[in-house]
Motif scaffolding. Sequence first.
Motif, mmCIF file in Angstrom:
data_model
loop_
_atom_site.group_PDB
_atom_site.id
_atom_site.type_symbol
_atom_site.label_atom_id
_atom_site.label_comp_id
_atom_site.label_asym_id
_atom_site.label_seq_id
_atom_site.Cartn_x
_atom_site.Cartn_y
_atom_site.Cartn_z
ATOM 1 N N ASP A 121 40.131 -35.012 15.870
ATOM 2 C CA ASP A 121 40.529 -35.937 14.818
ATOM 3 C C ASP A 121 39.300 -36.617 14.215
ATOM 4 N N GLN A 122 38.341 -37.034 15.042
ATOM 5 C CA GLN A 122 37.102 -37.649 14.538
ATOM 6 C C GLN A 122 36.320 -36.656 13.673
ATOM 7 N N TYR A 123 36.304 -35.405 14.106
ATOM 8 C CA TYR A 123 35.628 -34.347 13.340
ATOM 9 C C TYR A 123 36.245 -34.223 11.951
ATOM 10 N N ARG A 124 37.562 -34.207 11.894
ATOM 11 C CA ARG A 124 38.247 -34.088 10.611
ATOM 12 C C ARG A 124 37.991 -35.302 9.730
ATOM 13 N N VAL A 125 37.959 -36.485 10.323
ATOM 14 C CA VAL A 125 37.658 -37.702 9.570
ATOM 15 C C VAL A 125 36.239 -37.619 8.997
ATOM 16 N N PHE A 126 35.295 -37.050 9.775
ATOM 17 C CA PHE A 126 33.926 -36.852 9.299
ATOM 18 C C PHE A 126 33.930 -36.034 8.007
ATOM 19 N N TYR A 127 34.859 -35.098 7.886
ATOM 20 C CA TYR A 127 34.986 -34.265 6.690
ATOM 21 C C TYR A 127 36.032 -34.819 5.715
ATOM 22 N N ASN B 29 33.501 -22.187 13.580
ATOM 23 C CA ASN B 29 34.176 -22.959 12.546
ATOM 24 C C ASN B 29 33.938 -24.458 12.680
ATOM 25 N N ASP B 30 33.808 -24.935 13.910
ATOM 26 C CA ASP B 30 33.713 -26.370 14.150
ATOM 27 C C ASP B 30 32.612 -26.664 15.162
ATOM 28 N N LEU B 31 31.842 -27.694 14.883
ATOM 29 C CA LEU B 31 30.845 -28.202 15.824
ATOM 30 C C LEU B 31 30.790 -29.701 15.608
ATOM 31 N N PHE B 32 31.021 -30.459 16.679
ATOM 32 C CA PHE B 32 31.064 -31.908 16.548
ATOM 33 C C PHE B 32 30.550 -32.552 17.824
ATOM 34 N N ASN C 63 24.979 -31.412 4.451
ATOM 35 C CA ASN C 63 24.804 -31.643 5.886
ATOM 36 C C ASN C 63 23.450 -31.072 6.334
ATOM 37 N N ILE C 64 22.415 -31.792 6.001
ATOM 38 C CA ILE C 64 21.043 -31.343 6.265
ATOM 39 C C ILE C 64 20.775 -31.251 7.771
ATOM 40 N N ALA C 65 21.310 -32.178 8.552
ATOM 41 C CA ALA C 65 21.086 -32.152 10.002
ATOM 42 C C ALA C 65 21.635 -30.858 10.605
ATOM 43 N N ALA C 66 22.822 -30.454 10.178
ATOM 44 C CA ALA C 66 23.402 -29.209 10.685
ATOM 45 C C ALA C 66 22.568 -28.011 10.233
#
Length: 147
Positions: free
Chosen positions: A19-25, A80-83, A121-124
Amino acid sequence: MNILLAQAEHIDHLAVLFDQYRVFYNQASDLAAAKQFLGERFKQRDSAIFVAMDNQSMVGFTQLYPSFSSVSMQRVWILNDLFVVENYRKQGVANLLMDVAEQYARSSGAVRIVLATQITNIAAQRLYESRNYVKDEAFYHYMLRLI
């Protein structure tokens, strides 16, 4: 720090991170939907999710979806996802998660891992490039929004 292949019993803690990951996006928080979505992934066995554990605290995850390359006739994994939760960032957690995801992909006989990230998303981007991921300059990728 331990990296584990997530199981259904991890769903409550994993749903909070998801859920936090999705909020980030920029998605609205919806913990119930996150839990339902992840529950379906476990039930259908259509993704591999790895979680980073610091003692009993879940501090990050990555999710891979299987695909195939028709040209090479081999498996491909979509990362697909990394958080990683904010207070654990820049401590190597994302690298550990990617290490395990890459080992998992290799052990399955995959020819490659593919991923996408926001242009901002430069850090990624730095993380992926530091791990020898190469920006695709040969193909454009298109998307058709269905809903």
